[in-house]
Design a protein around this motif. Structure first.
Motif, PDB file in Angstrom:
ATOM      1  N   UNK A   7     -25.302 -19.829 -25.728  1.00 23.20           N
ATOM      2  CA  UNK A   7     -26.251 -18.985 -26.430  1.00 23.20           C
ATOM      3  C   UNK A   7     -27.521 -19.733 -26.791  1.00 23.20           C
ATOM      4  N   UNK A   8     -27.333 -20.963 -27.250  1.00 22.52           N
ATOM      5  CA  UNK A   8     -28.502 -21.684 -27.723  1.00 22.52           C
ATOM      6  C   UNK A   8     -28.856 -21.240 -29.127  1.00 22.52           C
ATOM      7  N   UNK A   9     -29.461 -22.151 -29.877  1.00 21.69           N
ATOM      8  CA  UNK A   9     -29.782 -21.857 -31.274  1.00 21.69           C
ATOM      9  C   UNK A   9     -30.695 -20.657 -31.396  1.00 21.69           C
ATOM     10  N   UNK A  10     -31.698 -20.590 -30.529  1.00 20.15           N
ATOM     11  CA  UNK A  10     -32.690 -19.527 -30.660  1.00 20.15           C
ATOM     12  C   UNK A  10     -32.060 -18.156 -30.479  1.00 20.15           C
ATOM     13  N   UNK A  11     -31.290 -18.027 -29.410  1.00 18.87           N
ATOM     14  CA  UNK A  11     -30.709 -16.715 -29.138  1.00 18.87           C
ATOM     15  C   UNK A  11     -29.687 -16.351 -30.197  1.00 18.87           C
ATOM     16  N   UNK A  35     -24.454 -32.961 -28.367  1.00 15.90           N
ATOM     17  CA  UNK A  35     -23.120 -32.379 -28.183  1.00 15.90           C
ATOM     18  C   UNK A  35     -23.159 -30.870 -28.308  1.00 15.90           C
ATOM     19  N   UNK A  36     -24.363 -30.302 -28.298  1.00 13.32           N
ATOM     20  CA  UNK A  36     -24.479 -28.858 -28.521  1.00 13.32           C
ATOM     21  C   UNK A  36     -23.714 -28.043 -27.496  1.00 13.32           C
ATOM     22  N   UNK A  37     -23.546 -28.591 -26.338  1.00  8.97           N
ATOM     23  CA  UNK A  37     -22.862 -27.839 -25.295  1.00  8.97           C
ATOM     24  C   UNK A  37     -21.455 -27.457 -25.696  1.00  8.97           C
ATOM     25  N   UNK A  38     -20.749 -28.381 -26.356  1.00  6.66           N
ATOM     26  CA  UNK A  38     -19.377 -28.077 -26.729  1.00  6.66           C
ATOM     27  C   UNK A  38     -19.339 -27.116 -27.910  1.00  6.66           C
ATOM     28  N   UNK A  39     -20.433 -27.037 -28.673  1.00  7.11           N
ATOM     29  CA  UNK A  39     -20.482 -26.106 -29.801  1.00  7.11           C
ATOM     30  C   UNK A  39     -20.597 -24.686 -29.317  1.00  7.11           C
ATOM     31  N   UNK A  40     -21.034 -24.509 -28.111  1.00  4.20           N
ATOM     32  CA  UNK A  40     -21.709 -23.262 -27.779  1.00  4.20           C
ATOM     33  C   UNK A  40     -21.183 -22.779 -26.451  1.00  4.20           C
ATOM     34  N   UNK A  41     -19.999 -22.181 -26.482  1.00  4.42           N
ATOM     35  CA  UNK A  41     -19.279 -21.898 -25.249  1.00  4.42           C
ATOM     36  C   UNK A  41     -20.048 -20.983 -24.319  1.00  4.42           C
ATOM     37  N   UNK A  44     -21.650 -20.426 -32.364  1.00 10.17           N
ATOM     38  CA  UNK A  44     -22.686 -21.446 -32.490  1.00 10.17           C
ATOM     39  C   UNK A  44     -22.657 -22.037 -33.886  1.00 10.17           C
ATOM     40  N   UNK A  45     -22.825 -23.324 -33.927  1.00  6.82           N
ATOM     41  CA  UNK A  45     -22.783 -23.979 -35.219  1.00  6.82           C
ATOM     42  C   UNK A  45     -24.139 -23.834 -35.911  1.00  6.82           C
ATOM     43  N   UNK A  46     -24.238 -22.878 -36.808  1.00  6.20           N
ATOM     44  CA  UNK A  46     -25.456 -22.747 -37.610  1.00  6.20           C
ATOM     45  C   UNK A  46     -25.129 -23.328 -38.981  1.00  6.20           C
ATOM     46  N   UNK A  47     -25.950 -24.232 -39.468  1.00  2.00           N
ATOM     47  CA  UNK A  47     -25.584 -24.908 -40.726  1.00  2.00           C
ATOM     48  C   UNK A  47     -25.469 -23.915 -41.871  1.00  2.00           C
TER      49      UNK A  47
END
Lengths: 273, 473, 319
Positions: free
Chosen positions: C36-40, C27-33, A94-97
């Motif tokens: 997971x989502x930012x929160x998780x 475009x978060x979907x491609x970041x996050x295979x 995940x891209x975390x800044x």
């Protein structure tokens, strides 16, 4: 074979023998000195005896300290591997800044904390947390120091593991935790195992942290007990030191051989093309 | 460029760290002394004794004594008074510097054992840091009334004294002599009942030993690798032989003076004149090796303490045992530079070290701890410690009874201890010692003594913060 | 250790790798295979960061604060430490002992990590490609053994090896009486650290070489390229990234390595007193913790310079 090829083969094996000798020669002391009645700082064929080991068996803390070392090492390994793998996975996927900057900053700071100068702040911190003379305190401090590098290594391992499996699993409707458990972990297992071994090796040899934080002799790990085999004048009792060194080394070597056989030992992942 | 978005998080963390550091890092133990009589009537008492000993490791005898004698006997003694005492021992057994570090950390946070063991030279710096206090402050005026003080020679009591006050009870001491190999002496044509009377006698004996192949005539500790052993078994005995102490009563330290130059001159004659092995002094394990070499008959004369006789070349348990120690190893007093030039007009000199035990000011049970301390230093206990292995104790009554079996220890106790001196227990001492070691290291490397002494003088000024407290001539 | 920074998250063929700054959340979907989502993802990271924050960042910053004081563990400065501002730093930068240590440490890193471990690790891996399996296993195990044995044990082994009178090395080379640790202390610890740390480089190169497409090597060989030319033209371009990142890690580890103390205790008169040994002597033997902490910060800054240097080198090579 032509003479040129034969010469090349000879040269090849010569270099290998030299390298192997370079690697193996220093270890000879550990093989001979423990069994010597009067060992010196030089490697020599010993007057075979098991007297040194008998003395160690009488020492109330020597063998127990090996158990303590195992306790500390396993505890730290579990903490570092679990927390580190989770963090590495999240940071990898995940891209975390600022993740790279963060990791580098932590890596650099970890060099201060594993050095000597940080011993007073660490002692005072553990004192404030009421964890002096507790093995938990030692595990927490060691974990803190090792996590950045562990995350760095595992993240890198995961970065080079293709995401196609995870993407496919997601397409088939698996949730993230399930993906983690069933898809990711089996693939990155060698990386995690490697990280675990690396953690154990680092904890096994650590003297200063357990020495500063522990007081009861029953809790001291082998790294600390090794330094008590000196006389009041500071002269080493080489018989006890060499025998104890041998006992001290055996568990880590055994662990490495075990992990290597089961998982292979690599710092770098990826699927072979 | 990698982005450091964590910068924003760092600032509040920094403020928090500074705040906590301010309140927890700076303050030491309680500034005002607590009431010595606190908990004096407690019926259930826990006490901890700490020492740099380990059963099966360093100072194992003392560790065993504490665990097998002191604790059971004291518990019985207290039970007879109706007090339930739970006494435990906190061993250590590591290098002195590391032990000192850990002890400082403990005492800084008001922790540590009830009976703490300190090396004599740490008393000054621990007192200044507030970690230890005078005995009369900690346990009350009765401290000076202990009957054991009469059995401890005044010179030995110096060990636990700082700024004129007693900080603890000395628990051991030692003495330094010149050991020599009688076989080598016989081969070189020197008398086997040798006693030099001046420095030159030692150097002359060395010159004769030089003729023997494969032998280093003199081992005089030098250089920084040997640490404090250089100062104690090298520089300070020689300096004492010039009639002066390292630190005079008026507080001035010996700087670049004629006496220091004389001492460095001896080093030059030994190591520059082929009478010693300069390389051995540089080895990280040089001192260990000098012991094995002496045991193997490769060193003629060695300046060491009774530790060498008791624990190194001791035939059964030594780490470099000599089966024929009693026949082959001779010992002589260290001479002054010239007869009569020693302190107080002595012909011979020596140096001694040792440790003290004291009651931790932060102890919960100071009165009971004082009882324990007195018990540990009673004639019966000290005799029990000596057991079968004679050693020099702090009590003259015990020494008189137990040392008769051992020629060297009787010699030291009877003839050397009256001549001996102790190192100043001042906070700056370790830095002065370091500067002295570096001066000898310079001479080893070939620097002329006068230049090495000059460098020593300036190093001393740097360490002490100015020339105010230094004698130079 | 393939990458110094995280790779572009986009792996689908036909799409240009995005520079990756401030991506829109669409475009978060491609970041996050794994979805997971930012929160998780944050939840995964928080435990580790929490532990690190309390037990690493906090003491580290506290240590840096100590560097601004004249704090000692005993003596007057223990009871009443004063803030002396940048005095410790100016003293350090002018202290010949510190500058000597710095120079020695740089040589130590250059000699044992950049040259020693890297080269030996690579040589071992390159040679083992053609060796029979038993030989390969033996050599690899020996290399790992050197790395796994604890420092305190290994120091005794090497002291015994280099002993002046009866050491193994002198026996083999027929040079009795050569005190390696006294006449060549820096060289001794460089060789020691090369012996000790080659394992890491070996593992890295082994994995890196796995990633070189065998077809390219094969074509080069068929085209008549010598071994050296194959190395230079086919292998190096592929492993350059790995090489630099791993040099970074082993340089940092070697820079902060305390093991030389156990062998030479700083060498005859400081001839092998690398910075970690210098800090130990300052903090424990002299008790000058304020000064020692200041030196720790200086070491960190130098590490930072090294890291940035390596990263710059890495950037330059990116196509």
């Amino acid at each position: 074979m032509t003479p040129a090829q034969w010469l090349r083969r000879l040269g090849f094996y010569l270099v290998i023998v030299l390298i192997a000798a370079f690697l193996a020669l220093p270890v000879l002391w550990l093989v001979f000195a423990p069994f010597d009645r009067t060992p010196t700082l030089a490697t020599s064929l010993p007057a075979w005896t098991l007297h040194n080991f008998a003395t160690l068996a009488d020492n109330p803390y020597a063998l127990r300290s090996l158990g303590n070392s195992v306790l500390l090492a396993v505890g730290t390994m579990v903490l570092v591997t679990v927390l580190g793998a989770l963090a590495a996975y999240a940071l990898s996927r995940v891209r975390i800044p600022g993740r790279d900057g963060l990791l580098y900053a932590l890596l650099l700071l970890s060099s201060i904390v594993t050095g000597t100068a940080a011993m007073v702040p660490i002692f005072l911190l553990i004192y404030q947390l009421n964890l002096i003379d507790s093995q938990l305190g030692v595990v927490l401090v060691l974990s803190g120091g090792l996590l950045p590098a562990a995350i760095f290594i595992m993240k890198d391992f995961m970065d080079t593991t293709p995401r196609s499996y995870e993407e496919s699993a997601r397409v088939f409707g698996a949730g993230p935790l399930q993906i983690l458990r069933d898809v990711v972990v089996p693939v990155v297992r060698p990386g995690i195992a490697t990280c675990a071994v690396w953690t154990v090796v680092n904890v096994w040899g650590n003297f200063l942290t357990p020495f500063i934080l522990l007081r009861s002799p029953e809790k001291s790990p082998a790294a600390v007990v090794l330094y008590t085999f000196y006389t009041e004048g500071g002269q080493p009792n080489l018989g006890l030191i060499s025998a104890f060194s041998l006992l001290y080394s055996v568990p880590v070597v055994a662990m490495y051989l075990f992990v290597n056989r089961r998982y292979g030992f690599r710092f770098h992942g990826g699927i072979k093309r | 460029m990698v982005r450091l978005s964590t910068g924003r998080a760092a600032a509040p963390l920094l403020v928090a760290a500074l705040a906590l550091a301010g309140c927890a890092g700076g303050g030491g133990p309680a500034a005002a002394p607590a009431d010595p009589q606190r908990n004096a009537n407690a019926k259930d008492v826990t006490l901890v004794i700490s020492a740099n000993d380990a059963q099966g490791g360093k100072n194992a005898d003392e560790a065993d004594w504490i665990v097998n004698y002191v604790i059971p006997e004291f518990t019985k003694q207290e039970a007879a008074k109706g007090v339930k005492a739970t006494v435990t021992f906190q061993p250590s057994g590591v290098d002195d510097e590391q032990f000192k570090t850990r002890l400082s950390l403990d005492m800084r946070t008001g922790g540590g054992a009830d009976i703490v063991t300190l090396d004599g030279i740490w008393v000054g710096e621990f007192a200044e840091a507030g970690y230890v206090r005078p005995l009369t402050d900690v346990v009350g005026p009765t401290a000076d009334g202990w009957d054991g003080w009469a059995q401890i020679p005044t010179a030995v009591q110096q060990l636990g004294t700082y700024a004129g006050k007693r900080y603890g009870i000395p628990y051991s001491t030692d003495g330094r002599v010149l050991y020599f190999n009688k076989d080598l002496f016989a081969r070189a044509g020197l008398p086997t009942d040798w006693q030099p009377h001046r420095w030159q006698d030692v150097l002359d004996a060395g010159a004769k030993l030089k003729a023997l192949p494969g032998v280093d005539p003199i081992q005089l500790n030098a250089g920084t690798a040997m640490g404090e052993a250089t100062t104690m078994q090298g520089v300070l005995p020689l300096l004492a032989g010039t009639g002066t102490a390292l630190r005079a009563d008026d507080g001035k330290w010996q700087g670049d003076t004629a006496r220091v130059r004389d001492v460095l001159g001896v080093y030059q004659q030994v190591y520059g004149g082929g009478l010693g092995d300069p390389q051995l002094q540089l080895d990280a394990k040089g001192r260990d090796k000098s012991f094995t070499e002496f045991a193997a008959g490769k060193i003629g004369i060695l300046l060491e303490s009774d530790y060498f006789w008791r624990s190194v070349v001791e035939p059964k348990q030594g780490i470099a045992p000599m089966a024929n120690r009693d026949q082959v190893v001779g010992f002589a007093k260290i001479p002054a530079q010239q007869p009569g030039k020693g302190p107080r007009g002595q012909d011979f000199v020596s140096m001694s070290g040792g440790g003290i035990r004291t009651v931790n000011p932060a102890s919960k049970y100071p009165q009971q701890a004082w009882q324990l301390l007195q018990f540990m230093n009673s004639a019966a206990s000290v005799t029990a410690l000596v057991g079968g292995t004679p050693r020099i104790t702090q009590r003259t009554d015990v020494n008189a009874k137990t040392l008769s079996r051992d020629p060297l220890l009787t010699y030291i106790s009877g003839q050397v201890l009256p001549l001996t001196a102790y190192r100043p227990s001042i906070a700056e001492y370790p830095q002065v010692s370091q500067a002295l070691q570096e001066a000898t290291a310079a001479v080893l490397a070939g620097t002329p003594p006068a230049d090495a002494a000059k460098k020593y003088g300036s190093a001393l000024e740097g360490a002490l913060g100015g020339a105010g407290n230094i004698t130079s001539n | 250790m393939a990458q110094a920074t995280s790779p572009p998250t986009d792996r689908e063929p036909g799409r240009e790798p995005e520079p990756g700054r401030g991506r829109a959340s669409a475009a978060a979907g491609a970041d996050d295979a794994a979805g997971l989502g930012r929160v998780r993802a944050s939840a995964f990271v928080v435990p580790a960061l929490g532990l690190v924050g309390v037990f690493l960042v906090f003491p580290a910053i506290w240590t840096l604060y100590l560097g601004l004081t004249n704090f000692r563990l005993t003596g007057v400065a223990a009871a009443h430490p004063k803030v002396v501002g940048l005095d410790n730093y100016t003293n350090a930068l002018g202290d010949p002992g510190f500058l000597n240590s710095l120079w020695l440490t740089l040589l130590y890193v250059l000699g044992s990590a950049v040259v020693g471990q890297s080269v030996l690790g690579f040589v071992v891996v390159w040679l083992m490609r053609e060796a029979p399996r038993a030989v390969r296993t033996t050599v690899e195990t020996l290399v790992m053994l050197a790395w796994i044995l604890p420092s305190s044990v290994v120091s005794f082994l090497w002291i015994a090896m280099l002993d002046r009178d009866a050491g193994t090395l002198n026996a083999l080379l027929h040079t009795p009486g050569t005190a390696w640790l006294i006449s060549h202390p820096l060289l001794s610890i460089i060789v020691f650290n090369t012996w000790r740390g080659t394992a890491f480089s070996m593992l890295l190169y082994s994995a890196a070489l796995d990633g070189v497409p065998p077809s390219q090597l094969e074509s080069a060989r068929l085209a008549g390229a010598s071994g050296w030319q194959q190395l230079r033209d086919v292998v190096f371009p592929h492993i350059r990234g790995h090489l630099l990142t791993n040099l970074l890690l082993i340089s940092l580890w070697t820079f902060n390595d305390f093991a030389p103390y156990l062998i030479t205790a700083g060498g005859p008169n400081g001839a092998s007193e690398t910075l970690p040994v210098f800090v130990y002597q300052t903090a424990i033997s002299d008790g000058r913790l304020g000064f020692g902490s200041a030196i720790s910060l200086l070491m960190l800054l130098i590490n930072l310079v090294l890291a940035v240097g390596y990263l710059r080198l890495l950037r330059e090579r990116r196509p």
